[in-house]
Design an enzyme around this catalytic site. Structure first.
Site, PDB file in Angstrom:
ATOM      1  N   THR A  91      -8.542  -3.327   5.435  1.00  0.00           N
ATOM      2  CA  THR A  91      -7.129  -2.847   5.725  1.00  0.00           C
ATOM      3  C   THR A  91      -7.089  -1.513   6.351  1.00  0.00           C
ATOM      4  O   THR A  91      -7.790  -0.532   6.135  1.00  0.00           O
ATOM      5  CB  THR A  91      -6.214  -2.952   4.657  1.00  0.00           C
ATOM      6  OG1 THR A  91      -4.924  -2.387   4.967  1.00  0.00           O
ATOM      7  CG2 THR A  91      -6.733  -1.962   3.446  1.00  0.00           C
ATOM      8  N   SER A  92      -6.065  -1.245   7.389  1.00  0.00           N
ATOM      9  CA  SER A  92      -5.550   0.221   7.624  1.00  0.00           C
ATOM     10  C   SER A  92      -4.650   0.634   6.836  1.00  0.00           C
ATOM     11  O   SER A  92      -4.216   1.851   7.049  1.00  0.00           O
ATOM     12  CB  SER A  92      -4.970  -0.107   9.090  1.00  0.00           C
ATOM     13  OG  SER A  92      -3.928  -0.821   9.063  1.00  0.00           O
ATOM     14  N   ASN A  93      -4.297   0.091   5.947  1.00  0.00           N
ATOM     15  CA  ASN A  93      -3.133   0.451   4.996  1.00  0.00           C
ATOM     16  C   ASN A  93      -3.461   1.069   3.470  1.00  0.00           C
ATOM     17  O   ASN A  93      -3.650   0.275   2.805  1.00  0.00           O
ATOM     18  CB  ASN A  93      -2.151  -0.819   4.810  1.00  0.00           C
ATOM     19  CG  ASN A  93      -0.866  -0.493   4.179  1.00  0.00           C
ATOM     20  OD1 ASN A  93      -0.866   0.506   3.409  1.00  0.00           O
ATOM     21  ND2 ASN A  93       0.591  -1.204   4.626  1.00  0.00           N
ATOM     22  N   LYS A 151      -1.736  -0.397   0.489  1.00  0.00           N
ATOM     23  CA  LYS A 151      -2.099  -1.665  -0.203  1.00  0.00           C
ATOM     24  C   LYS A 151      -3.510  -1.472  -1.139  1.00  0.00           C
ATOM     25  O   LYS A 151      -3.512  -2.185  -2.196  1.00  0.00           O
ATOM     26  CB  LYS A 151      -2.818  -2.676   1.054  1.00  0.00           C
ATOM     27  CG  LYS A 151      -1.611  -3.129   1.746  1.00  0.00           C
ATOM     28  CD  LYS A 151      -2.316  -4.123   2.745  1.00  0.00           C
ATOM     29  CE  LYS A 151      -0.938  -4.790   3.580  1.00  0.00           C
ATOM     30  NZ  LYS A 151      -1.763  -5.753   4.616  1.00  0.00           N
ATOM     31  N   ASP A 162      -2.691 -10.449   4.403  1.00  0.00           N
ATOM     32  CA  ASP A 162      -1.697 -10.299   5.418  1.00  0.00           C
ATOM     33  C   ASP A 162      -0.167 -10.559   4.781  1.00  0.00           C
ATOM     34  O   ASP A 162      -0.074 -11.658   3.862  1.00  0.00           O
ATOM     35  CB  ASP A 162      -1.963 -11.434   6.330  1.00  0.00           C
ATOM     36  CG  ASP A 162      -1.272 -11.380   7.766  1.00  0.00           C
ATOM     37  OD1 ASP A 162      -1.208 -10.065   8.118  1.00  0.00           O
ATOM     38  OD2 ASP A 162      -0.589 -11.975   8.179  1.00  0.00           O
ATOM     39  N   PHE A 164       5.438   1.847   0.395  1.00  0.00           N
ATOM     40  CA  PHE A 164       5.171   2.042   1.977  1.00  0.00           C
ATOM     41  C   PHE A 164       5.972   0.973   2.771  1.00  0.00           C
ATOM     42  O   PHE A 164       6.568   0.150   2.092  1.00  0.00           O
ATOM     43  CB  PHE A 164       3.646   1.880   2.327  1.00  0.00           C
ATOM     44  CG  PHE A 164       3.146   0.421   1.860  1.00  0.00           C
ATOM     45  CD1 PHE A 164       3.113  -0.581   2.769  1.00  0.00           C
ATOM     46  CD2 PHE A 164       2.806   0.179   0.626  1.00  0.00           C
ATOM     47  CE1 PHE A 164       2.688  -1.837   2.371  1.00  0.00           C
ATOM     48  CE2 PHE A 164       2.145  -0.968   0.365  1.00  0.00           C
ATOM     49  CZ  PHE A 164       2.069  -1.788   1.154  1.00  0.00           C
ATOM     50  N   HIS A 167       5.144  -9.439  -4.385  1.00  0.00           N
ATOM     51  CA  HIS A 167       4.235 -10.511  -3.693  1.00  0.00           C
ATOM     52  C   HIS A 167       2.782 -10.308  -3.704  1.00  0.00           C
ATOM     53  O   HIS A 167       1.877 -10.947  -4.173  1.00  0.00           O
ATOM     54  CB  HIS A 167       4.605 -10.473  -2.125  1.00  0.00           C
ATOM     55  CG  HIS A 167       4.771  -9.361  -1.442  1.00  0.00           C
ATOM     56  ND1 HIS A 167       5.484  -8.026  -1.982  1.00  0.00           N
ATOM     57  CD2 HIS A 167       4.105  -8.861  -0.388  1.00  0.00           C
ATOM     58  CE1 HIS A 167       5.374  -7.106  -1.317  1.00  0.00           C
ATOM     59  NE2 HIS A 167       4.502  -7.401  -0.236  1.00  0.00           N
TER      60      HIS A 167
HETATM   61  P1  ITT Z   1      -3.333  -4.218   7.454  1.00  0.00           P
HETATM   62  O1  ITT Z   1      -4.093  -3.355   8.263  1.00  0.00           O
HETATM   63  O2  ITT Z   1      -3.959  -4.368   6.324  1.00  0.00           O
HETATM   64  O3  ITT Z   1      -2.772  -5.362   8.243  1.00  0.00           O
HETATM   65  P2  ITT Z   1      -0.505  -3.505   7.897  1.00  0.00           P
HETATM   66  O4  ITT Z   1       0.439  -2.455   6.986  1.00  0.00           O
HETATM   67  O5  ITT Z   1      -0.474  -3.810   9.255  1.00  0.00           O
HETATM   68  O6  ITT Z   1      -2.127  -3.480   7.427  1.00  0.00           O
HETATM   69  P3  ITT Z   1       0.496  -6.396   7.518  1.00  0.00           P
HETATM   70  O7  ITT Z   1       0.188  -6.677   8.754  1.00  0.00           O
HETATM   71  O8  ITT Z   1       0.058  -7.265   6.192  1.00  0.00           O
HETATM   72  O9  ITT Z   1      -0.311  -4.808   7.069  1.00  0.00           O
HETATM   73  O10 ITT Z   1       1.903  -6.019   6.979  1.00  0.00           O
HETATM   74  C1  ITT Z   1       3.133  -6.345   7.752  1.00  0.00           C
HETATM   75  C2  ITT Z   1       4.073  -5.383   7.725  1.00  0.00           C
HETATM   76  O11 ITT Z   1       4.825  -5.501   6.593  1.00  0.00           O
HETATM   77  C3  ITT Z   1       3.706  -3.798   7.622  1.00  0.00           C
HETATM   78  O12 ITT Z   1       4.363  -3.166   8.483  1.00  0.00           O
HETATM   79  C4  ITT Z   1       3.924  -3.578   6.168  1.00  0.00           C
HETATM   80  O13 ITT Z   1       4.232  -1.896   6.075  1.00  0.00           O
HETATM   81  C5  ITT Z   1       4.877  -4.391   5.735  1.00  0.00           C
HETATM   82  N1  ITT Z   1       4.553  -4.561   4.332  1.00  0.00           N
HETATM   83  C6  ITT Z   1       3.543  -5.163   3.859  1.00  0.00           C
HETATM   84  N2  ITT Z   1       3.658  -5.241   2.419  1.00  0.00           N
HETATM   85  C7  ITT Z   1       4.693  -4.537   2.206  1.00  0.00           C
HETATM   86  C8  ITT Z   1       5.090  -4.033   0.873  1.00  0.00           C
HETATM   87  O14 ITT Z   1       4.363  -4.464  -0.183  1.00  0.00           O
HETATM   88  N3  ITT Z   1       6.071  -3.439   0.814  1.00  0.00           N
HETATM   89  C9  ITT Z   1       6.802  -3.278   1.899  1.00  0.00           C
HETATM   90  N4  ITT Z   1       6.222  -3.322   3.299  1.00  0.00           N
HETATM   91  C10 ITT Z   1       5.234  -4.146   3.239  1.00  0.00           C
HETATM   92 NA    NA Z   2      -1.654  -5.743  10.035  1.00  0.00          NA
END
Ligand code: ITT
Ligand code: NA
Length: 184
Positions: free
Chosen positions: A7-9, A12, A65, A139, A167
């Protein structure tokens, strides 16, 4: 046991670490960009990404995702949540929600775990979009998402509190339960 979270996040990863630490499983972040296809469901996006990564990552790994699905917007941004967060942002979502009678929304997470085979775990939390952003934790869309039964947004909760009901927390719980059974 060590498992890569692709992941880039970092937000998470923090959530996953706190969840797996008590189980003795170390989760580390692997920043390896993978294709996120345009598809109708989070499951399809996660599955495609995991299969693509399985040819490039050694050892067990998982990815997550997630998406925010807003009733008033017929499920938008859904599978487009990452793109929408980067472009319209939270302010853009609040603009789209101006005057909405129904502020209901839910988050979904799909975790794809690869250990030579693919395993999917999912979680969902229902709530609503607040009128304005509140809190500085978490985030993404956390400052505008208030889960059902709470008066605080995810961004006003600790990671532990959010994990218990979110979730991703629920998907991680299903994943961890399965892992415990299958590592025996
Ligand atoms: P990856 O590299 O893991 O894909 P990402 O941040 O792009 O990281 P996603 O595509 O799964 O992750 O997330 C879709 C969007 O929803 C992204 O902008 C997240 O910030 C947001 N999101 C996902 N989970 C969230 C959460 O628990 N609370 C708030 N926003 C969330
Ligand atoms: Na993503």
């Amino acid at each position: 046991m060590r498992i890569a979270f692709v992941t880039s996040n970092p937000g998470k990863v923090e959530e996953a670490r706190k969840y797996f630490k008590p189980l003795g499983v170390e989760v580390y972040q692997l920043r390896l960009p993978y294709p996120e296809i345009q598809a109708d469901t989070l499951e399809e996006v996660a599955e495609y990404g995991a299969k693509w990564l399985s040819e490039r990552v050694d050892g067990p790994f998982f990815l997550d995702d997630s998406g925010l699905f807003i009733d008033h917007l017929k499920g938008f941004p859904g599978v487009y949540s990452a793109y929408v967060y980067k472009t319209l942002g939270i302010d853009g979502i609040l603009k789209l929600m101006e005057g909405a009678g129904n502020r209901g929304a839910h988050f979904r997470s799909v975790i794809a775990y690869w250990d030579g085979e693919l395993h999917l775990f999912t979680g969902r939390v229902d709530g609503e979009i607040t009128l304005e952003p509140r809190g500085s934790g978490g985030f993404g869309f956390d400052p505008v998402f208030k889960p059902v039964g709470f008066n605080r947004t995810f961004a006003e909760m600790t990671t532990e509190e959010k994990n218990r009901i979110s979730h991703r927390g629920l998907a991680l719980k299903a994943f961890a339960t399965w892992l415990k059974e299958n590592l025996k």
